[in-house]
Design an enzyme around this catalytic site. Structure first.
Site, PDB file in Angstrom:
ATOM      1  N   ASN A   1      -3.884 -28.942  -5.701  1.00 11.33           N
ATOM      2  CA  ASN A   1      -5.301 -28.814  -5.375  1.00 11.33           C
ATOM      3  C   ASN A   1      -6.084 -28.256  -6.561  1.00 11.33           C
ATOM      4  OD1 ASN A   1      -5.461 -29.828  -2.709  1.00 11.33           O
ATOM      5  ND2 ASN A   1      -4.660 -27.912  -1.894  1.00 11.33           N
TER       6      ASN A   1
ATOM      7  N   HIS B   1      -2.608 -20.693 -14.198  1.00 15.81           N
ATOM      8  CA  HIS B   1      -3.442 -21.892 -14.276  1.00 15.81           C
ATOM      9  C   HIS B   1      -4.266 -21.819 -15.547  1.00 15.81           C
ATOM     10  CE1 HIS B   1      -2.400 -22.493 -10.066  1.00 15.81           C
ATOM     11  NE2 HIS B   1      -2.843 -21.275  -9.805  1.00 15.81           N
TER      12      HIS B   1
ATOM     13  N   ALA C   1      -7.786 -21.660  -6.319  1.00 11.08           N
ATOM     14  CA  ALA C   1      -7.007 -20.663  -7.043  1.00 11.08           C
ATOM     15  C   ALA C   1      -7.435 -20.490  -8.493  1.00 11.08           C
ATOM     16  CB  ALA C   1      -5.524 -21.040  -6.989  1.00 11.08           C
TER      17      ALA C   1
END
Length: 262
Positions: free
Chosen positions: A185, A215, A118
């Site tokens: 992850n 993120h 991601a």
């Protein structure tokens, strides 16, 4: 290119649909169901993973079944000489599993391919680790609902409205990956690309003001400094799955097939 899939979730579905566009076809599916070691094999896995049986052995396998799927099938696939693509990077925080997968890949002359998932910016981190990395920090920011079912519920009442962002975890990437197997992850990807699980710092935040999963990477070293941020969208058929994570699997498969790759 003959591709095998582990899993039957949103990422597996996305990959299966996208294979024709990159010159691939689905060869077999190992569908994980239930708990523990229970698994239903949709195709004869013993035949499919046997070396030298033309027409049955896939050119490459893809793990879309999470940490448990990688742990259950990964070593057998790699030892059979079949490359394996995975988005379950957090599973590698388990030192024993990482060692077993590494040895299986060596034994089989194969390779475990780690997807970027991601997040972006990992190419810069991989380059920077060739020099000196002084610090790497990953911050994951999600709406409170995005942390439901995780250890965040041990410190936050996610059913009650939050008036401001709350940090519910700070620690190493190894601690984050082991403690948040369904959420971290990305933290593991940052660690594996850069300073490692124990030297990468992680901060996880429940933020009522954000509309997506944010993120962020911050790093410093003799290369200079970097700050990367991405707000990710989810797949339409699964609001808990990153669209970019699914796209990164197809990208890895396209790179595997292409004579040119980054």
């Amino acid at each position: 290119m003959r591709v095998g899939l582990i899993g039957q979730g949103a990422i597996a579905h996305y990959v299966a649909q996208g294979l024709p566009a990159i010159g691939g076809r689905l060869e077999l599916v190992l569908i994980r169901q239930g708990r523990g070691d229970a698994a239903r094999i949709a195709t004869d896995a013993d035949v499919a993973l046997s070396k030298g049986i033309e027409g049955y052995s896939p050119d490459i396998m893809v793990d879309c079944a999470g940490h448990q799927g990688l742990a259950q099938h990964g070593t057998d696939i790699l030892r059979a000489g079949i490359p394996l693509v995975t988005v379950s990077l957090g599973a590698l925080a388990d030192r024993q599993l990482e060692a077993a997968l590494t040895q299986a890949a060596r034994d089989g002359g194969s390779r475990l391919v780690l997807c970027s998932g991601a997040l972006g910016g990992l190419d810069a981190l991989r380059a920077a680790r060739m020099g000196r990395l002084d610090s790497v920090t990953y911050t994951g920011r999600k709406p409170p609902a995005g942390w439901v079912g995780s250890r965040a519920e041990e410190v936050l009442d996610l059913s009650a409205p939050l008036s401001a962002p709350v940090t519910h975890f700070e620690g190493s990437a190894r601690q984050a990956a082991l403690g948040y197997p369904k959420n971290a992850n990305v933290a593991a990807a940052v660690a594996l690309a850069g300073a490692g699980f124990d030297q990468t710092r992680v901060r996880l935040i429940a933020d009522p003001a954000t509309q997506g999963n944010i993120h962020e990477i911050e790093a410093a070293g003799d290369f200079g400094t970097m700050r990367f941020s991405i707000t990710g969208q989810t797949l339409p058929d699964n609001p808990r799955t990153s669209a970019l994570a699914a796209m990164s699997v197809l990208s890895a498969l396209a790179d595997y097939r292409s004579p040119l790759s980054f």
